[in-house]
Motif scaffolding. Structure first.
Motif, PDB file in Angstrom:
ATOM      1  N   SER A 123      -1.665   2.953  -5.864  1.00 16.78           N
ATOM      2  CA  SER A 123      -3.110   2.750  -6.001  1.00 16.78           C
ATOM      3  C   SER A 123      -3.739   3.818  -6.880  1.00 16.78           C
ATOM      4  N   SER A 125      -1.691   2.829 -10.968  1.00 16.30           N
ATOM      5  CA  SER A 125      -2.666   1.784 -11.294  1.00 16.30           C
ATOM      6  C   SER A 125      -3.661   2.290 -12.335  1.00 16.30           C
ATOM      7  N   VAL A 157      -4.406  -1.819  -4.580  1.00 17.30           N
ATOM      8  CA  VAL A 157      -3.829  -1.050  -3.471  1.00 17.30           C
ATOM      9  C   VAL A 157      -2.355  -1.419  -3.406  1.00 17.30           C
ATOM     10  N   SER A 165       0.857  -1.190   0.000  1.00 16.56           N
ATOM     11  CA  SER A 165       0.000   0.000   0.000  1.00 16.56           C
ATOM     12  C   SER A 165       0.885   1.229   0.000  1.00 16.56           C
TER      13      SER A 165
END
Length: 383
Positions: free
Chosen positions: A203, A207, A213, A82
Motif C-alpha cells: 500500500s 503502490s 491496499v 493487505s
C-alpha cells in the motif's frame, strides 16, 4: 539505487511472454476452465501449474509477483490483500504453539497487536528487543524460531545491521523475516544480506498512489510454496487482479519516486538540525548500516515542550493528517493519536515513544513549499 537492472527495466522481462500489451492485462475472473479431463486431473494432482482459481493464482497477480521477486532478488513472491495479511499469513505459516519469536522493538503497531492479541493467546512466546541486542547479543536467538525485524523500525526508525543479525540467526537456526516497506527494494534488498523472508505493505511506496491496499512476501521457492499452501489458500487473504494491476503501475515509477522522496527528506533533515524546537530527528540515511543505500521520505521528529502539537498539526496547509504513507501527498501523524486505539490503555508506554513525537511522510510536492509550510506552522504553535 539498485546497482543492476532497475524495476522499470524488469517490467519488459515480465511481459516478454504476453500478447504485447504495454501493461499486464487485468484478468478479472474467479476461475479458469480446462479443455480436457486429463488437463483437469493433472492440475488437481499438482502435475501442472495452470491457473485454476483466483483465490490461489491469477495471471495479473502473477505478473506483479514476478516483478517483486526480481526486484528483491528472491526466487518467488506471493501477493496479499493487505500488509497485515502478508505479515500475519507469513508468521502463521511457520509457527506452532510453544514456538518463540524475537521481535524488534518499536515494531509496526498492528504487527505488535497481532502478536499480543492473536499469537500469544495461542501459545506463542514473544519478546521484544533493541537493535543493539539483535546485533550484539550472540545468545539472543538461541531457541528462537523466528526473528521478526524491521530496518528501520517503525516510528523511531532505528536501523539494523542486517548482515550481522542474519549471521547470528543462521548460527541458531532462526528463520528471519523483515518488513522492508520503509526502504523499498530501491534502497534495501534484505535477501541479498542474508535475511530469509521479505515482507512489504505494498500500500505504501510500492503502490505510491494512495489508492491500493495490498501486501507482498518475497523469499525462496520452498518458503513461498509453504505460505501459498497453508495460509494464502486456507485463510484466503488473496490479492485481487485490479490491485495487482495498480501495483504493477506503481512499480514502473518506484525508482523515480524514491529519488524525489529522498531529496526532500535530505532537505528536511539538513535544515531541521538548526531548528531549536526540534529535540531529535529520526531518519537513517544512506550507508548508515550495511545494505541501506538511501533515505526514504518517512521520518519522525520529536519536539520540545514549547510546541503545541495539536496547534502545529492544524496550522499545516500542505501536510494532511492521516495514517499510512508513501503516496504523492505529504502526511503527518502525531504519535499521541496515531499509536492509540479504541479500548487500549497505555499505548504510548507500550510503544515507548514521546508524546511530542510526530511522524511525517514527505510526499512529492515541491520541497521548498513543504518546508515553508512546516516552518509557518511551527511559528504559529509556539507556546
Amino acid at each position: 539505487m539498485m546497482n543492476d537492472q532497475n524495476i522499470s527495466t524488469l517490467m519488459a522481462e515480465v511481459l516478454s511472454d504476453s500478447s504485447g500489451a504495454i501493461t499486464p492485462p487485468i484478468v478479472q475472473t474467479s476461475l479458469f476452465s480446462f479443455d480436457t479431463y486429463k488437463d483437469f486431473e493433472d492440475r488437481m494432482a499438482g502435475r501442472t501449474n495452470q491457473a485454476i482459481y483466483t483465490r490461489i493464482q491469477n495471471p495479473t497477480v502473477a505478473a506483479f509477483e514476478g516483478l517483486m521477486a526480481k526486484a528483491e532478488h528472491g526466487e518467488a513472491a506471493v501477493g496479499f490483500a493487505s500488509g497485515i495479511a502478508a505479515i500475519s499469513s507469513t508468521l502463521l505459516a511457520f509457527l506452532k504453539p510453544g514456538d518463540r519469536i524475537a521481535c524488534v522493538e518499536h515494531v509496526y503497531p498492528d504487527t505488535y497487536r497481532f502478536m499480543e492479541r492473536i499469537l500469544r493467546p495461542f501459545g506463542v512466546e514473544i519478546s521484544y528487543h533493541s537493535a543493539a541486542e539483535f546485533e550484539n547479543n550472540e545468545d539472543l536467538l538461541a531457541g528462537v524460531g523466528i526473528a521478526f525485524l524491521e530496518s528501520p523500525s517503525s516510528v523511531i526508525f532505528t536501523p539494523l545491521n542486517l548482515p550481522k543479525v542474519a549471521q547470528l540467526a543462521k548460527r541458531h537456526g532462526t528463520l528471519t523475516m523483515i518488513d522492508n516497506s520503509w526502504a523499498s527494494p530501491v534502497f534495501q534488498r534484505p535477501l541479498t544480506l542474508g535475511i530469509d523472508i521479505v515482507i512489504h505493505s505494498a500500500s505504501k511506496y510500492i503502490s505510491g498512489h494512495s489508492d491500493t491496499v495490498a501486501g507482498v512476501v518475497v523469499s525462496s521457492q520452498p518458503h513461498i510454496a509453504r505460505i501459498r499452501d497453508l495460509t494464502l489458500s486456507l485463510l484466503g487473504a488473496k490479492l485481487a487482479p485490479f490491485e495487482a494491476f495498480l501495483l504493477t503501475r506503481g512499480l514502473r515509477t518506484l525508482n523515480a519516486r524514491m529519488m524525489q522522496h529522498q531529496a526532500t527528506a535530505n532537505l528536511f533533515v539538513d535544515r531541521l538540525a538548526a531548528v531549536p524546537q526540534v529535540v531529535k530527528i529520526n531518519s537513517p540515511g544512506a550507508n548508515e548500516v550495511p545494505g541501506l543505500t538511501g533515505r526514504s521520505g518517512l521520518i519522525s521528529i520529536e519536539f520540545n515542550d514549547n510546541v503545541d502539537i495539536p496547534k502545529f498539526c492544524d496550522a499545516l496547509k500542505h501536510f494532511r493528517l492521516g495514517v499510512s504513507w508513501g503516496g504523492f501527498e505529504s502526511l503527518i501523524l502525531p504519535a499521541r493519536v496515531g499509536l492509540a486505539q479504541a479500548g487500549e490503555k497505555n499505548s504510548m508506554q507500550a510503544f515507548g515513544v514521546s508524546p511530542n513525537l510526530v511522524r511525517m511522510s514527505l510526499g512529492l510536492e515541491d520541497a521548498e513549499d513543504l518546508w515553508a509550510d512546516f516552518m509557518s506552522a511551527l511559528s504559529q504553535s509556539a507556546t
